[in-house]
Design an enzyme around this catalytic site. Sequence first.
Site, PDB file in Angstrom:
ATOM      1  N   HIS A  64     -67.011 -98.133  61.075  1.00 42.02           N
ATOM      2  CA  HIS A  64     -67.427 -97.093  61.710  1.00 42.02           C
ATOM      3  C   HIS A  64     -67.988 -95.941  61.034  1.00 42.02           C
ATOM      4  O   HIS A  64     -67.481 -95.774  59.700  1.00 42.02           O
ATOM      5  CB  HIS A  64     -66.300 -96.762  62.588  1.00 42.02           C
ATOM      6  CG  HIS A  64     -65.065 -96.521  62.205  1.00 42.02           C
ATOM      7  ND1 HIS A  64     -64.100 -97.298  61.532  1.00 42.02           N
ATOM      8  CD2 HIS A  64     -64.553 -95.153  61.508  1.00 42.02           C
ATOM      9  CE1 HIS A  64     -62.984 -96.571  60.869  1.00 42.02           C
ATOM     10  NE2 HIS A  64     -63.213 -95.408  60.997  1.00 42.02           N
ATOM     11  N   HIS A 112     -68.216 -92.062  61.072  1.00 40.92           N
ATOM     12  CA  HIS A 112     -68.100 -90.610  61.715  1.00 40.92           C
ATOM     13  C   HIS A 112     -69.039 -90.026  61.974  1.00 40.92           C
ATOM     14  O   HIS A 112     -69.883 -89.521  60.653  1.00 40.92           O
ATOM     15  CB  HIS A 112     -66.963 -89.979  60.957  1.00 40.92           C
ATOM     16  CG  HIS A 112     -65.627 -90.731  60.859  1.00 40.92           C
ATOM     17  ND1 HIS A 112     -64.435 -90.247  61.561  1.00 40.92           N
ATOM     18  CD2 HIS A 112     -65.120 -91.642  59.970  1.00 40.92           C
ATOM     19  CE1 HIS A 112     -63.632 -91.090  60.916  1.00 40.92           C
ATOM     20  NE2 HIS A 112     -63.849 -92.127  60.291  1.00 40.92           N
TER      21      HIS A 112
HETATM   22  P1  AMP Z   1     -60.790 -94.204  59.390  1.00 45.20           P
HETATM   23  O1  AMP Z   1     -59.922 -93.236  58.701  1.00 45.20           O
HETATM   24  O2  AMP Z   1     -62.346 -93.865  58.941  1.00 45.20           O
HETATM   25  O3  AMP Z   1     -60.329 -95.552  59.577  1.00 45.20           O
HETATM   26  O4  AMP Z   1     -60.941 -93.443  60.865  1.00 45.20           O
HETATM   27  C1  AMP Z   1     -60.231 -94.198  62.162  1.00 45.20           C
HETATM   28  C2  AMP Z   1     -60.685 -92.895  63.008  1.00 45.20           C
HETATM   29  O5  AMP Z   1     -60.437 -93.579  64.314  1.00 45.20           O
HETATM   30  C3  AMP Z   1     -59.514 -91.633  63.025  1.00 45.20           C
HETATM   31  O6  AMP Z   1     -60.320 -90.584  62.970  1.00 45.20           O
HETATM   32  C4  AMP Z   1     -58.837 -91.720  64.522  1.00 45.20           C
HETATM   33  O7  AMP Z   1     -58.538 -90.720  64.892  1.00 45.20           O
HETATM   34  C5  AMP Z   1     -59.882 -92.637  65.229  1.00 45.20           C
HETATM   35  N1  AMP Z   1     -59.218 -93.372  66.346  1.00 45.20           N
HETATM   36  C6  AMP Z   1     -57.944 -94.436  66.126  1.00 45.20           C
HETATM   37  N2  AMP Z   1     -57.815 -94.716  67.516  1.00 45.20           N
HETATM   38  C7  AMP Z   1     -58.853 -94.209  68.298  1.00 45.20           C
HETATM   39  C8  AMP Z   1     -59.088 -94.730  69.450  1.00 45.20           C
HETATM   40  N3  AMP Z   1     -58.236 -95.188  70.550  1.00 45.20           N
HETATM   41  N4  AMP Z   1     -60.302 -94.047  70.050  1.00 45.20           N
HETATM   42  C9  AMP Z   1     -60.999 -93.053  69.386  1.00 45.20           C
HETATM   43  N5  AMP Z   1     -60.743 -92.768  68.312  1.00 45.20           N
HETATM   44  C10 AMP Z   1     -59.800 -93.579  67.640  1.00 45.20           C
END
Ligand code: AMP
Length: 136
Positions: free
Chosen positions: A98, A100
């Site tokens: 993903h 951001h």
């Molecule tokens: P990363 O540290 O780059 O893997 O970021 C994962 C991101 O996913 C974090 O910013 C979380 O807040 C976000 N996240 C986790 N679960 C969900 C969810 N169900 N819906 C939206 N965002 C999520």
Amino acid sequence: MNCIFCAIVAREADASVVHEDEAVLAFLDIRPFTPGHLLVIPKRHAAGLGTLDPEDAGAMFRVACTIGAALRTAPDVDGVNLLQADGVAAGQEVFHAHLHVIPRREGDGFGLRGPLPSMPPRAALDRTAAGIRALL
Ligand code: AMP
Ligand code: ZN
């Protein structure tokens, strides 16, 4: 496979969706760094950069650019950061690739922390570049 982002793509988990097309979904991050912080994901599961389909990577980046540029037109948005964490050491928590998209406002306090970078000599940069070329 138990993947929260695949569950969101399948509409088995809640998400506040901003954009959807055949390859990509964009939705708000559940724990936003800043208001409007969102995630752009490929619909097809890939844990990270090593297995991400290049077409999906392109589609993800294109959508992130479009959304980022749109956010820049909002009167309160002064900038945008695009950020991808790949691997635990990089801060990855969800192992579905993903990107951001983080809207920035003056004084919002968000930032990447780290030691102040030094400026290595050109020979050191060239050695590092050669090492990376060997990996490609
Ligand atoms: P990363 O540290 O780059 O893997 O970021 C994962 C991101 O996913 C974090 O910013 C979380 O807040 C976000 N996240 C986790 N679960 C969900 C969810 N169900 N819906 C939206 N965002 C999520
Ligand atoms: Zn997934």
